[in-house]
Design a protein around this motif. Structure first.
Motif, PDB file in Angstrom:
ATOM      1  N   SER A   1     -49.687   4.098  35.169  1.00 53.06           N
ATOM      2  CA  SER A   1     -48.411   4.434  34.517  1.00 53.06           C
ATOM      3  C   SER A   1     -48.000   3.400  33.477  1.00 53.06           C
ATOM      4  O   SER A   1     -47.013   3.582  32.774  1.00 53.06           O
ATOM      5  N   PHE A   2     -48.761   2.302  33.372  1.00 55.32           N
ATOM      6  CA  PHE A   2     -48.385   1.205  32.472  1.00 55.32           C
ATOM      7  C   PHE A   2     -49.316   1.091  31.267  1.00 55.32           C
ATOM      8  O   PHE A   2     -49.414   0.034  30.654  1.00 55.32           O
ATOM      9  N   ARG A   3     -50.004   2.181  30.915  1.00 54.70           N
ATOM     10  CA  ARG A   3     -51.013   2.110  29.862  1.00 54.70           C
ATOM     11  C   ARG A   3     -50.404   1.750  28.499  1.00 54.70           C
ATOM     12  O   ARG A   3     -51.111   1.306  27.606  1.00 54.70           O
ATOM     13  N   ASN A   4     -49.094   1.979  28.344  1.00 56.44           N
ATOM     14  CA  ASN A   4     -48.461   1.669  27.056  1.00 56.44           C
ATOM     15  C   ASN A   4     -47.242   0.754  27.247  1.00 56.44           C
ATOM     16  O   ASN A   4     -46.303   0.797  26.475  1.00 56.44           O
ATOM     17  N   THR A   5     -47.303  -0.050  28.292  1.00 57.19           N
ATOM     18  CA  THR A   5     -46.139  -0.877  28.625  1.00 57.19           C
ATOM     19  C   THR A   5     -46.397  -2.335  28.312  1.00 57.19           C
ATOM     20  O   THR A   5     -47.402  -2.914  28.755  1.00 57.19           O
ATOM     21  N   ASN A   6     -45.499  -2.929  27.554  1.00 60.30           N
ATOM     22  CA  ASN A   6     -45.578  -4.354  27.267  1.00 60.30           C
ATOM     23  C   ASN A   6     -45.466  -5.139  28.585  1.00 60.30           C
ATOM     24  O   ASN A   6     -44.658  -4.798  29.451  1.00 60.30           O
ATOM     25  N   GLU A   7     -46.270  -6.163  28.691  1.00 57.29           N
ATOM     26  CA  GLU A   7     -46.286  -6.984  29.916  1.00 57.29           C
ATOM     27  C   GLU A   7     -44.897  -7.523  30.261  1.00 57.29           C
ATOM     28  O   GLU A   7     -44.544  -7.705  31.425  1.00 57.29           O
ATOM     29  N   TYR A   8     -44.089  -7.736  29.226  1.00 52.26           N
ATOM     30  CA  TYR A   8     -42.725  -8.248  29.417  1.00 52.26           C
ATOM     31  C   TYR A   8     -41.923  -7.329  30.354  1.00 52.26           C
ATOM     32  O   TYR A   8     -41.264  -7.792  31.286  1.00 52.26           O
ATOM     33  N   PHE A   9     -42.001  -6.000  30.102  1.00 58.40           N
ATOM     34  CA  PHE A   9     -41.237  -5.049  30.917  1.00 58.40           C
ATOM     35  C   PHE A   9     -41.812  -4.955  32.333  1.00 58.40           C
ATOM     36  O   PHE A   9     -41.067  -4.841  33.310  1.00 58.40           O
ATOM     37  N   ALA A  10     -43.134  -4.962  32.439  1.00 58.14           N
ATOM     38  CA  ALA A  10     -43.765  -4.868  33.762  1.00 58.14           C
ATOM     39  C   ALA A  10     -43.356  -6.039  34.653  1.00 58.14           C
ATOM     40  O   ALA A  10     -43.099  -5.876  35.846  1.00 58.14           O
ATOM     41  N   LYS A  11     -43.291  -7.224  34.059  1.00 59.67           N
ATOM     42  CA  LYS A  11     -42.954  -8.416  34.846  1.00 59.67           C
ATOM     43  C   LYS A  11     -41.467  -8.475  35.169  1.00 59.67           C
ATOM     44  O   LYS A  11     -41.073  -8.906  36.247  1.00 59.67           O
ATOM     45  N   LYS A  12     -40.640  -8.029  34.195  1.00 58.40           N
ATOM     46  CA  LYS A  12     -39.194  -8.172  34.361  1.00 58.40           C
ATOM     47  C   LYS A  12     -38.606  -7.129  35.311  1.00 58.40           C
ATOM     48  O   LYS A  12     -37.663  -7.412  36.064  1.00 58.40           O
ATOM     49  N   TYR A  13     -39.136  -5.901  35.286  1.00 58.10           N
ATOM     50  CA  TYR A  13     -38.481  -4.811  36.007  1.00 58.10           C
ATOM     51  C   TYR A  13     -39.295  -4.236  37.173  1.00 58.10           C
ATOM     52  O   TYR A  13     -38.885  -3.246  37.772  1.00 58.10           O
ATOM     53  N   PHE A  14     -40.447  -4.844  37.504  1.00 56.14           N
ATOM     54  CA  PHE A  14     -41.263  -4.335  38.616  1.00 56.14           C
ATOM     55  C   PHE A  14     -41.729  -5.486  39.499  1.00 56.14           C
ATOM     56  O   PHE A  14     -41.908  -6.610  39.031  1.00 56.14           O
ATOM     57  N   LYS A  15     -41.923  -5.137  40.757  1.00 54.56           N
ATOM     58  CA  LYS A  15     -42.497  -6.098  41.696  1.00 54.56           C
ATOM     59  C   LYS A  15     -43.809  -5.507  42.202  1.00 54.56           C
ATOM     60  O   LYS A  15     -43.828  -4.412  42.783  1.00 54.56           O
ATOM     61  N   GLU A  16     -44.907  -6.223  41.976  1.00 56.33           N
ATOM     62  CA  GLU A  16     -46.222  -5.689  42.311  1.00 56.33           C
ATOM     63  C   GLU A  16     -46.700  -6.169  43.677  1.00 56.33           C
ATOM     64  O   GLU A  16     -46.521  -7.329  44.035  1.00 56.33           O
ATOM     65  N   ASN A  17     -47.245  -5.255  44.459  1.00 54.12           N
ATOM     66  CA  ASN A  17     -47.796  -5.608  45.764  1.00 54.12           C
ATOM     67  C   ASN A  17     -48.985  -4.700  46.051  1.00 54.12           C
ATOM     68  O   ASN A  17     -48.840  -3.490  46.173  1.00 54.12           O
ATOM     69  N   ASP A  18     -50.174  -5.280  46.121  1.00 54.56           N
ATOM     70  CA  ASP A  18     -51.393  -4.519  46.414  1.00 54.56           C
ATOM     71  C   ASP A  18     -51.625  -3.368  45.431  1.00 54.56           C
ATOM     72  O   ASP A  18     -52.024  -2.262  45.818  1.00 54.56           O
ATOM     73  N   GLY A  19     -51.345  -3.587  44.172  1.00 55.55           N
ATOM     74  CA  GLY A  19     -51.586  -2.573  43.156  1.00 55.55           C
ATOM     75  C   GLY A  19     -50.498  -1.529  43.045  1.00 55.55           C
ATOM     76  O   GLY A  19     -50.608  -0.587  42.246  1.00 55.55           O
ATOM     77  N   ILE A  20     -49.431  -1.652  43.853  1.00 55.84           N
ATOM     78  CA  ILE A  20     -48.292  -0.735  43.763  1.00 55.84           C
ATOM     79  C   ILE A  20     -47.126  -1.483  43.111  1.00 55.84           C
ATOM     80  O   ILE A  20     -46.756  -2.573  43.548  1.00 55.84           O
ATOM     81  N   TYR A  21     -46.549  -0.878  42.086  1.00 62.49           N
ATOM     82  CA  TYR A  21     -45.459  -1.506  41.336  1.00 62.49           C
ATOM     83  C   TYR A  21     -44.139  -0.835  41.714  1.00 62.49           C
ATOM     84  O   TYR A  21     -43.947   0.358  41.495  1.00 62.49           O
ATOM     85  N   LYS A  22     -43.227  -1.621  42.279  1.00 63.28           N
ATOM     86  CA  LYS A  22     -41.923  -1.085  42.686  1.00 63.28           C
ATOM     87  C   LYS A  22     -40.876  -1.422  41.636  1.00 63.28           C
ATOM     88  O   LYS A  22     -40.704  -2.589  41.265  1.00 63.28           O
ATOM     89  N   ILE A  23     -40.175  -0.393  41.184  1.00 59.16           N
ATOM     90  CA  ILE A  23     -39.178  -0.619  40.131  1.00 59.16           C
ATOM     91  C   ILE A  23     -37.941  -1.309  40.708  1.00 59.16           C
ATOM     92  O   ILE A  23     -37.584  -1.090  41.881  1.00 59.16           O
ATOM     93  N   SER A  24     -37.294  -2.140  39.898  1.00 64.81           N
ATOM     94  CA  SER A  24     -36.171  -2.942  40.406  1.00 64.81           C
ATOM     95  C   SER A  24     -34.929  -2.074  40.646  1.00 64.81           C
ATOM     96  O   SER A  24     -34.742  -1.025  40.009  1.00 64.81           O
ATOM     97  N   ASP A  25     -34.084  -2.538  41.540  1.00 63.65           N
ATOM     98  CA  ASP A  25     -32.899  -1.768  41.918  1.00 63.65           C
ATOM     99  C   ASP A  25     -31.916  -1.606  40.768  1.00 63.65           C
ATOM    100  O   ASP A  25     -31.210  -0.601  40.684  1.00 63.65           O
TER     101      ASP A  25
END
Length: 300
Positions: free
Chosen positions: A169-193
């Motif tokens: 789902s992140f094929r066009n996502t800047n790393e900045y957004f992935a790091k700021k708004y998601f928490k990754e665990n075992d390849g699953i990215y959870k969106i922030s509250d």
């Protein structure tokens, strides 16, 4: 999908009946080349109902007391659309840099903005919009902002509400957004509250004027890469529903392969710096003095 030998044959006449029924229900239109797709995807439903032909399945969809539940299952099977975060970047740039700023000026008295992602699939689009809004920083502090994500597929809506995604789902996502708004665990990215709380999801058939009528007046509607699957008559009805739900001056964003040509003349095409979008014309308010009214009525 079932193997070829496990499929129940879908004959031409049955295919035409099912195609019309599906088109009338949700607007999606299957061309003649889609007969094997329907046969493959729907054979399992016939087996679940212990039916051995599609004509009986057609009757079930028409007359069974649980036909609405079956239509819901049908939509889950036929409308699985793949999407990803920050899809169609140029259009999102127009939303972020121009439309949101225009709304800030237009709505600063009420401090209330409503944005609708129609046909939101598994939620990447409304969550992307929420990230863009939060990135505006102090601009919208204290504002009442709600983003509605709607779809006719219950399964993808359940997935959207969970807010869990994989790398695809992140094929066009800047790393900045992935790091700021998601928490990754075992390849699953959870969106922030703080993103989730801006977005509400709802089951909605865009062709149902009665239910669409309950959608709040929107400032922006995004319906991208959805109408291309619809029959022309259905496109016209959906666009009319959008027009009725938009505020005066509100924006309609379609996919880049979609246009309102031969569909509607109610919107104006607005040329922004980054992209072209549709806009519902603003009402022109005319204020006449008592003297002017007197002259119009009496001609003197």
């Amino acid at each position: 999908m079932l193997d070829k030998e496990d499929r129940i044959p879908l004959h031409d006449e049955e295919f035409r009946l099912l195609r019309e029924l599906i088109k009338d229900y949700c607007g999606i239109y299957f061309d003649d080349d889609s007969i094997y797709l329907l046969e493959s995807r729907l054979s399992r439903r016939l087996k679940i109902h212990h039916l051995d032909n599609f004509r009986d399945y057609y009757r079930l969809l028409l007359y069974d007391r649980y036909k609405e539940e079956e239509f819901s299952e049908l939509m889950d099977i036929l409308t699985i659309n793949e999407t990803y975060f920050f899809r169609e970047e140029i259009q999102l740039k127009a939303l972020n840099e121009e439309i949101l700023k225009d709304l800030y000026t237009a709505k600063k008295d009420t401090k209330k903005i409503r944005i609708w992602s129609a046909g939101c699939s598994s939620g990447e689009e409304p969550y992307t919009i929420a990230m863009l809004v939060l990135e505006q920083g102090a601009y919208f502090d204290g504002w009442d902002i709600e983003i509605l994500g709607s779809d006719i597929n219950q399964r993808v809506l359940q997935s959207a509400r969970k807010g869990l995604y994989r790398k695809n789902s992140f094929r066009n996502t800047n790393e900045y957004f992935a790091k700021k708004y998601f928490k990754e665990n075992d390849g699953i990215y959870k969106i922030s509250d703080n993103i989730k709380k801006l977005v509400n999801f709802s089951y909605l058939n865009l062709l149902d004027p009665f239910k669409v009528k309950f959608v709040e007046t929107m400032d922006v509607i995004l319906c991208r890469n959805v109408l291309i699957y619809f029959h022309m008559d259905a496109r016209k009805k959906v666009i009319e529903n959008f027009y009725n739900r938009l505020s005066d001056g509100g924006y309609l964003l379609l996919g880049h392969a979609e246009s309102l040509m031969n569909v509607s003349t109610s919107f104006t095409l607005k040329h922004l710096k980054n992209d072209m979008v549709y806009q519902k014309p603003k009402k022109v308010s005319v204020s006449l003095s008592d003297e002017s009214l007197f002259r119009m009525v009496w001609g003197r």
